[in-house]
Each structure stands twice: as C-alpha cells, then as structure tokens.
Write a protein that holds these residues in place. Sequence first.
Motif, PDB file in Angstrom:
ATOM      1  N   LYS A 130       1.839  10.261  -4.516  1.00 24.97           N
ATOM      2  CA  LYS A 130       2.078  11.566  -3.895  1.00 24.97           C
ATOM      3  C   LYS A 130       3.068  12.389  -4.717  1.00 24.97           C
ATOM      4  O   LYS A 130       2.855  13.579  -4.966  1.00 24.97           O
ATOM      5  CB  LYS A 130       2.613  11.387  -2.474  1.00 24.97           C
ATOM      6  N   TYR A 154       0.840  -1.200   0.000  1.00 23.54           N
ATOM      7  CA  TYR A 154       0.000   0.000   0.000  1.00 23.54           C
ATOM      8  C   TYR A 154       0.876   1.251   0.000  1.00 23.54           C
ATOM      9  O   TYR A 154       0.651   2.192  -0.777  1.00 23.54           O
ATOM     10  CB  TYR A 154      -0.912  -0.016   1.224  1.00 23.54           C
ATOM     11  N   GLU A 212       1.200   4.342  -2.812  1.00 30.10           N
ATOM     12  CA  GLU A 212       0.827   5.694  -2.397  1.00 30.10           C
ATOM     13  C   GLU A 212       1.997   6.673  -2.511  1.00 30.10           C
ATOM     14  O   GLU A 212       1.811   7.844  -2.837  1.00 30.10           O
ATOM     15  CB  GLU A 212       0.304   5.686  -0.963  1.00 30.10           C
TER      16      GLU A 212
END
Length: 359
Positions: free
Chosen positions: A277, A269, A273
């Motif tokens: 970002k 995860y 992510e």
Amino acid sequence: MDRRSLIRRAGIAGVLAAGAAPAVHAQAALRWRLASSFPRSLDTIYGAAEVFSRKVRALSGGRFEVSVHAAGELMPAFDVVDGVQNGAVEAAHTAPYYFFGKDETFAIGGAIPFGLNSRQMSAWTYEGNGLRLMREFYARYQMVSFPCGNTGAQMGGWMRREIRSARDLQGLKFRIGGFAGKVLERMGGVPQNIPGGEIYQALEKGTIDAAEWIGPYDDQKLGFNKVAPFYYYPGWWEGGLQLDLYVNQKAYDALGAEQKAIVEAASAYAHVETQAKYDVKNPQALKQLVGAGARLRPFPADLMTEAFKQSMALYDELSRKNPNWRKVYADYARFRSDQNLWFRFTEATFDRFMQSQRL
C-alpha cells in the motif's frame, strides 16, 4: 465392536442408521480485542490491524473475530504493551521502538538508525535469527510477536525552518519516533515522542519545530505541509520500520493449533500488504505535496555523517551496559553487514542506474 471400527466399516450412512453417530460439538466463537497505537484516519498503518482482523475472520469461517480499537479508545497509544502484558487486551498492533524506555532492545524489533531496510528486516526476521531472538526478549513481557507490516524507508520529516548543516539541529524540538530521539539528543536536538494524532496541533502551535511521521501519503493526510514548508529526506533512522502484532502469552497458549496458524498467516498477509500500500500510494502523494508547495530537501552530508557516527557510538555503549541489547544487536549487526555487501552489488547498483534514467 468399538465405535471407531464401526465407522470405518459401515461408513457414515451405516453409523447413522445404527444410531451410533459420534457426538458433534459446535466450536465456540473466539473473540479478541486488539489495541492499536495509531489513529483510525490512517488507512495504511492503522489499516494493517484491520487487514489482520478481516483475514482472521475469513480463515476461521467467522469462528475467530478480532475487534480493532484505535489509539485512545481502550488505552493511550503508548500503553498498548502494558495492556497486552497484563491481559487487558489479547493483542496490540504497534511500532516496537515506541517502548525503548522499557528496554532499548524493543527498538531493534522495529527500526534503528542506519539499520536494515524492509527486505533485509523481513529476511532477518523470517530466515535469520530475528524472530527467535525477539520472541525470547518479548517473553519477559508475557508476549508473543508476529511481523505485521513494514512502511519501507521513510522520509526525514517536516521542518518549519531550513536545515543547512548538523549545527542547525541544536535546540531543535523535533517530534521523532521513539528510539531515534536518543541519537538526535546526542546531536543537540530536543526529541519529542508524540502520538501521530497529536502532531499537527503541536507543529501548528510551534510547540515543536519539526516532525516526522512516515512518508508522503500519511503526511498528506495529517496535513503537515500546511504548517511546515521544508520536507527532508531520507529518514536515516527508519530504513524500514517493521510493525508488530503483540499477543498476550496466555491468550496465545489457549489457542488450538489451527487458530495459532490463522494468527500467523493473517499477520504475514498484513505484513506484505502494508508495504504494498505504501509503495503504491506514496509516489502520487509526493507529487501532490510538491505541487502544493512543499520544498524537498536532502539532509546535509555533514548531518548524515554525524548521525551515523553518533548512532554507532550509541550502539557500542548499549552493548556494554544492556545484556539484552548486546545479545540481539550482535546478531543483527552481523546480518546487516552481510546484507549490505550483497545489496551493494545488486539492489543498490541497479536502483542507482534506474533512478538516473528518464522513463
């Protein structure tokens, strides 16, 4: 009648009524410490470890907690592998190429000059032989690895003076991440391996002439544009830096199957992510840096050509003398060749067209 049969026939209500309920033991809370190689001020790269920590807690219902410690809090940025290996901490979050001094093979797990981009690196890791090969290598250091973030392709860094050709690298004191310094050295540069939190001061004082970190968002936070006007691209040594979560082998082996699955899922995860970002934050930051006076420059063509030549020569040398490198790099290189053939007809052609349009 045995207890299992009783439970099956009578159901839980009957079991309780009979006073024969099996003993229930509350699972003890598990707490780990994670040492990061990055400063707390960087919510992207340091933040990946915090994302991992929060996801572990959520998936375990609070029964598994990981405290995250910035570089320097428990140990220096470049000591985290030793910390995991000797069990001082259960885990670390870092850039693998920082540790090329132990063995150059570490760098393949992160990024090497003219290597895989971020998508290709994830493909090699998860669906190719990358995870298996790197874990076999890391086992020598009593560690298990998990992909835990990727920065995507990086910028080439900030220069106090303009670079017009490969000759301008002669004597240039350049803060450059880990393994790439070996190529810079072959081109006459003087590589400096400095933790992120210490770069600004070195650049401001003139201790170094140039520095690279990651890209616009982080570079703006660190303030490099205030002390070096020229901003170069691309970061040919980091087409997609993969970050790793390193876990002490004994600590990992002590986990139950559910806890191991939580570590794997939380790391995956954070892996996705982190790049999301960067891809969101970098475009706006680049606009702001240029608006504030940063002078964007591409690396000269002769510099790129020489850097590629020296990188391939270095890899050949390492394959002759380092059996660990030879084993991993042979697979990596074959994978890179196939990926670049495919991307040539798809991703690269599509991207070139789109970037030439006015949208």
